[in-house]
Design an enzyme around this catalytic site. Structure first.
Site, PDB file in Angstrom:
ATOM      1  N   PRO A 141       0.815  -1.225   0.000  1.00 40.03           N
ATOM      2  CG  PRO A 141      -0.945  -1.632   1.493  1.00 40.03           C
ATOM      3  CD  PRO A 141       0.349  -2.217   0.988  1.00 40.03           C
TER       4      PRO A 141
ATOM      5  CB  ALA B  74       6.429   0.214  -0.990  1.00 41.87           C
TER       6      ALA B  74
ATOM      7  CB  SER C  46       6.931   3.930  -8.353  1.00 45.90           C
ATOM      8  OG  SER C  46       5.760   4.032  -9.122  1.00 45.90           O
TER       9      SER C  46
ATOM     10  NE  ARG D  35     -21.851   2.691 -38.851  1.00 43.99           N
ATOM     11  CZ  ARG D  35     -23.126   2.758 -38.522  1.00 43.99           C
ATOM     12  NH1 ARG D  35     -23.889   1.670 -38.593  1.00 43.99           N
ATOM     13  NH2 ARG D  35     -23.664   3.882 -38.099  1.00 43.99           N
TER      14      ARG D  35
ATOM     15  CB  ILE E 247     -12.248   2.698 -35.927  1.00 37.35           C
ATOM     16  CG1 ILE E 247     -10.986   3.454 -36.362  1.00 37.35           C
ATOM     17  CG2 ILE E 247     -12.771   1.801 -37.056  1.00 37.35           C
ATOM     18  CD1 ILE E 247      -9.765   2.569 -36.594  1.00 37.35           C
TER      19      ILE E 247
ATOM     20  N   GLY F  57     -17.065   4.199 -33.578  1.00 37.81           N
ATOM     21  CA  GLY F  57     -18.075   5.221 -33.308  1.00 37.81           C
ATOM     22  C   GLY F  57     -18.816   4.905 -32.006  1.00 37.81           C
TER      23      GLY F  57
ATOM     24  CD  GLU G  56       5.128  -7.578 -14.511  1.00 40.41           C
ATOM     25  OE1 GLU G  56       6.313  -7.690 -14.865  1.00 40.41           O
ATOM     26  OE2 GLU G  56       4.293  -8.466 -14.654  1.00 40.41           O
TER      27      GLU G  56
ATOM     28  CD  GLU H 261       4.064   8.252 -15.452  1.00 40.58           C
ATOM     29  OE1 GLU H 261       3.903   7.060 -15.118  1.00 40.58           O
ATOM     30  OE2 GLU H 261       3.187   8.903 -16.058  1.00 40.58           O
TER      31      GLU H 261
HETATM   32  C1  LIG Z   1      -4.354  -5.078 -12.117  1.00 40.00           C
HETATM   33  C2  LIG Z   1      -3.025  -4.935 -11.432  1.00 40.00           C
HETATM   34  C3  LIG Z   1      -2.238  -6.069 -11.231  1.00 40.00           C
HETATM   35  C4  LIG Z   1      -1.023  -5.949 -10.550  1.00 40.00           C
HETATM   36  N1  LIG Z   1      -0.299  -7.080 -10.263  1.00 40.00           N
HETATM   37  C5  LIG Z   1       0.773  -6.987  -9.440  1.00 40.00           C
HETATM   38  C6  LIG Z   1       1.445  -8.164  -8.978  1.00 40.00           C
HETATM   39  O1  LIG Z   1       1.107  -9.298  -9.343  1.00 40.00           O
HETATM   40  N2  LIG Z   1       2.472  -8.018  -8.099  1.00 40.00           N
HETATM   41  C7  LIG Z   1       2.890  -6.796  -7.650  1.00 40.00           C
HETATM   42  O2  LIG Z   1       3.815  -6.725  -6.857  1.00 40.00           O
HETATM   43  N3  LIG Z   1       2.280  -5.647  -8.088  1.00 40.00           N
HETATM   44  C8  LIG Z   1       1.236  -5.727  -8.945  1.00 40.00           C
HETATM   45  N4  LIG Z   1       0.590  -4.578  -9.377  1.00 40.00           N
HETATM   46  C9  LIG Z   1       1.056  -3.291  -8.864  1.00 40.00           C
HETATM   47  C10 LIG Z   1       1.704  -2.378  -9.899  1.00 40.00           C
HETATM   48  O3  LIG Z   1       2.960  -2.884 -10.291  1.00 40.00           O
HETATM   49  C11 LIG Z   1       1.787  -0.966  -9.266  1.00 40.00           C
HETATM   50  O4  LIG Z   1       0.461  -0.471  -9.230  1.00 40.00           O
HETATM   51  C12 LIG Z   1       2.691  -0.031 -10.037  1.00 40.00           C
HETATM   52  O5  LIG Z   1       4.049  -0.447  -9.910  1.00 40.00           O
HETATM   53  C13 LIG Z   1       2.573   1.414  -9.551  1.00 40.00           C
HETATM   54  O6  LIG Z   1       2.633   1.507  -8.157  1.00 40.00           O
HETATM   55  P1  LIG Z   1       1.500   2.362  -7.390  1.00 40.00           P
HETATM   56  O7  LIG Z   1       0.183   1.884  -7.870  1.00 40.00           O
HETATM   57  O8  LIG Z   1       1.787   2.323  -5.937  1.00 40.00           O
HETATM   58  O9  LIG Z   1       1.698   3.843  -7.926  1.00 40.00           O
HETATM   59  P2  LIG Z   1       2.689   4.962  -7.303  1.00 40.00           P
HETATM   60  O10 LIG Z   1       4.044   4.423  -7.140  1.00 40.00           O
HETATM   61  O11 LIG Z   1       2.018   5.557  -6.109  1.00 40.00           O
HETATM   62  O12 LIG Z   1       2.703   6.024  -8.474  1.00 40.00           O
HETATM   63  C14 LIG Z   1       1.657   6.982  -8.667  1.00 40.00           C
HETATM   64  C15 LIG Z   1       2.044   7.853  -9.864  1.00 40.00           C
HETATM   65  O13 LIG Z   1       3.256   8.583  -9.567  1.00 40.00           O
HETATM   66  C16 LIG Z   1       4.225   8.284 -10.571  1.00 40.00           C
HETATM   67  N5  LIG Z   1       5.558   8.223  -9.939  1.00 40.00           N
HETATM   68  C17 LIG Z   1       5.919   7.563  -8.809  1.00 40.00           C
HETATM   69  N6  LIG Z   1       7.223   7.738  -8.563  1.00 40.00           N
HETATM   70  C18 LIG Z   1       7.722   8.492  -9.584  1.00 40.00           C
HETATM   71  C19 LIG Z   1       9.014   8.989  -9.927  1.00 40.00           C
HETATM   72  N7  LIG Z   1      10.106   8.725  -9.192  1.00 40.00           N
HETATM   73  N8  LIG Z   1       9.147   9.755 -11.034  1.00 40.00           N
HETATM   74  C20 LIG Z   1       8.056  10.030 -11.811  1.00 40.00           C
HETATM   75  N9  LIG Z   1       6.804   9.587 -11.546  1.00 40.00           N
HETATM   76  C21 LIG Z   1       6.643   8.821 -10.451  1.00 40.00           C
HETATM   77  C22 LIG Z   1       3.837   6.946 -11.140  1.00 40.00           C
HETATM   78  O14 LIG Z   1       4.374   6.760 -12.437  1.00 40.00           O
HETATM   79  C23 LIG Z   1       2.325   7.050 -11.128  1.00 40.00           C
HETATM   80  O15 LIG Z   1       1.903   7.780 -12.259  1.00 40.00           O
HETATM   81  C24 LIG Z   1      -0.588  -4.673 -10.103  1.00 40.00           C
HETATM   82  C25 LIG Z   1      -1.373  -3.536 -10.345  1.00 40.00           C
HETATM   83  C26 LIG Z   1      -2.581  -3.667 -10.990  1.00 40.00           C
HETATM   84  C27 LIG Z   1      -3.412  -2.416 -11.177  1.00 40.00           C
END
Ligand SMILES: Cc1cc2nc3c(=O)[nH]c(=O)nc-3n(C[C@H](O)[C@H](O)[C@H](O)COP(=O)(O)OP(=O)(O)OC[C@H]3O[C@@H](n4cnc5c(N)ncnc54)[C@H](O)[C@@H]3O)c2cc1C
Length: 402
Positions: free
Chosen positions: A128, A130, A132, A271, A340, A342, A366, A370
């Protein structure tokens, strides 16, 4: 340089395409509508040997290359992204780290059933707090006698709670290193381990037939032997795992984009407006041409990343480029596809609307777009003799990018 697929690659591609057309495409809309995880089809994919493609024969695998994985996943995604994601996670995020870093005993216990197709696995990195910044891992693991005691949460974990889920590989902080950074290690936690719970599946915009949950570990106890590889090697292991995962997300993206083009082309021929099929209008032709061109580029980059990996050459930055470009291509192709179609493209009964929803998360999961750009820029700057630490491209954020 050879752009032709080998006979065996073409045969695999054809086999998976035919399976997907008969066993997946006709049902994808209803799985999406009801949010049903398609257990029987995933089981059949396992029986076909697809989960085992890149793993050694002695561990139940097929002993093939990673390009084979890419071809299979692309074909599955063309029919249904949720099925493709479940397959890609099983191979690249669950099987691959055990194959690369696991002990003989761990391979026997976890890789053999996965590669033989009797179970799937999960990879819990995101928390929640951690995503990116995945190295900001708040989940902890403490050695207590001959067990590890794990506390924390993992969010958005794919494939941990369906009928075929057998284990999750998770990252946890096991201490502080001399340089002040967290020491991160990976653990294999079996389904049913005491103190391990998972939530009901999340309701999502897309990927609705995939299994995405919140996992909670409360004094969860696993034997010491469930540490993956060495203590403290977790960071390196998850980065290497993500390199493979990104190639599979790129392959999924190519499949999704191709599905958008297939549907759009068919629709544009049927179409009629102003007395002729819309395919005769240049504005529509240009959209189709742009889709096809970008898909071709995305496919080539994805295959190149897989081939570099198979040749044992560095591939991480090409995997990031492929993931970045292919996922953004899929989003653009799905958007153009709706245009395409519509107004009909906005209706649930038209599959392009499902593809539009399914494509959206490809630029997030994954490693967001960004973060991929950060990884690529860091590589460019270090090649040019300007280490990223001395620039606005932070080393830590690039390193930690999930
Ligand atoms: C359907 C789904 C399946 C998934 N499956 C898995 C899985 O199996 N295992 C797993 O571990 N994770 C999984 N994920 C998690 C996914 O990898 C993360 O949601 C993703 O890495 C982004 O993390 P966050 O959602 O916390 O976004 P945040 O890290 O909070 O980022 C929010 C925004 O800020 C931007 N941002 C953050 N830091 C920076 C930076 N340094 N520079 C520029 N922009 C930045 C991001 O690009 C994003 O636009 C899944 C997610 C989804 C939605």
């Amino acid at each position: 340089m050879d752009f032709d697929l080998s006979e065996s690659h073409l045969a695999l591609q054809q086999r998976v395409r035919s399976f997907a057309q008969h066993e997946i495409s006709p049902y994808a809309a209803s799985w999406d509508e009801t949010g049903t995880f398609p257990t029987d089809v995933i089981r059949k994919i396992g029986e076909l040997g697809i989960f085992g493609l890149p793993f050694p024969v002695k561990y139940g695998g097929q002993g093939k290359d990673f390009l084979s994985v890419v071809l299979a996943v692309e074909e599955l995604a063309r029919a249904d992204v949720s099925v493709a994601v479940t397959t890609a996670v099983a191979i690249a995020l669950a099987g691959m780290p055990i194959d690369r870093f696991g002990t003989e005993e761990q391979k026997e216990q976890w890789l053999v059933p996965l590669a033989s197709g009797t179970c799937v696995g999960a990879f819990g990195l995101t928390e929640p707090e951690a995503g990116s910044d995945a190295a900001n891992c708040l989940t902890t693991a403490r050695l207590d006698g001959d067990s590890w005691v794990i506390n924390g949460q993992k969010i958005f974990t794919s494939s941990a709670g369906n009928d075929l889920s057998a284990f999750v590989i998770l990252t946890a902080t096991t201490g502080i290193r001399p340089d002040g950074h967290k020491e991160i290690s990976n653990f294999i936690v079996p389904r049913g381990a005491p103190g391990y719970r998972f939530s009901a599946p999340f309701k999502k915009m897309g990927w609705r037939a995939s299994d995405t949950r919140l996992l909670t570990f409360h004094d969860c106890r696993v034997p010491a032997s469930h540490l993956l590889g060495e203590r403290g090697a977790g960071f390196r292991q998850f980065m290497a795992t993500l390199d493979h995962g990104r190639i599979t997300v790129a392959a999924i993206s190519v499949g999704v984009a191709q599905a958008a083009l297939d549907l759009s082309l068919a629709y544009a021929k049927k179409r009629v407006t102003f007395g002729q099929p819309i395919a005769h209008h240049q504005a529509i032709q240009f959209k189709l041409a742009d889709m096809a061109t970008e898909i071709e580029l995305a496919r080539l980059m994805t295959y190149k990343a897989a081939v570099l990996r198979d040749r044992g050459q560095p591939f991480a930055h090409v995997a990031s480029m492929a993931k970045l470009f292919a996922s953004e291509t899929a989003v653009r192709a799905a958007d153009a596809g709706v245009q395409i179609h519509g107004g009909y493209g906005y209706l649930d009964e038209y599959p392009i609307s499902r593809i539009f929803r399914d494509a959206r998360v490809l630029t997030i999961a994954e490693g967001t777009s960004e973060i991929q750009r950060t990884v690529i820029a860091r590589r460019l700057l270090s090649d040019a003799g300007h280490p990223a630490e001395s620039t606005s491209v932070g080393k830590q954020s690039a390193d930690r990018a999930s």
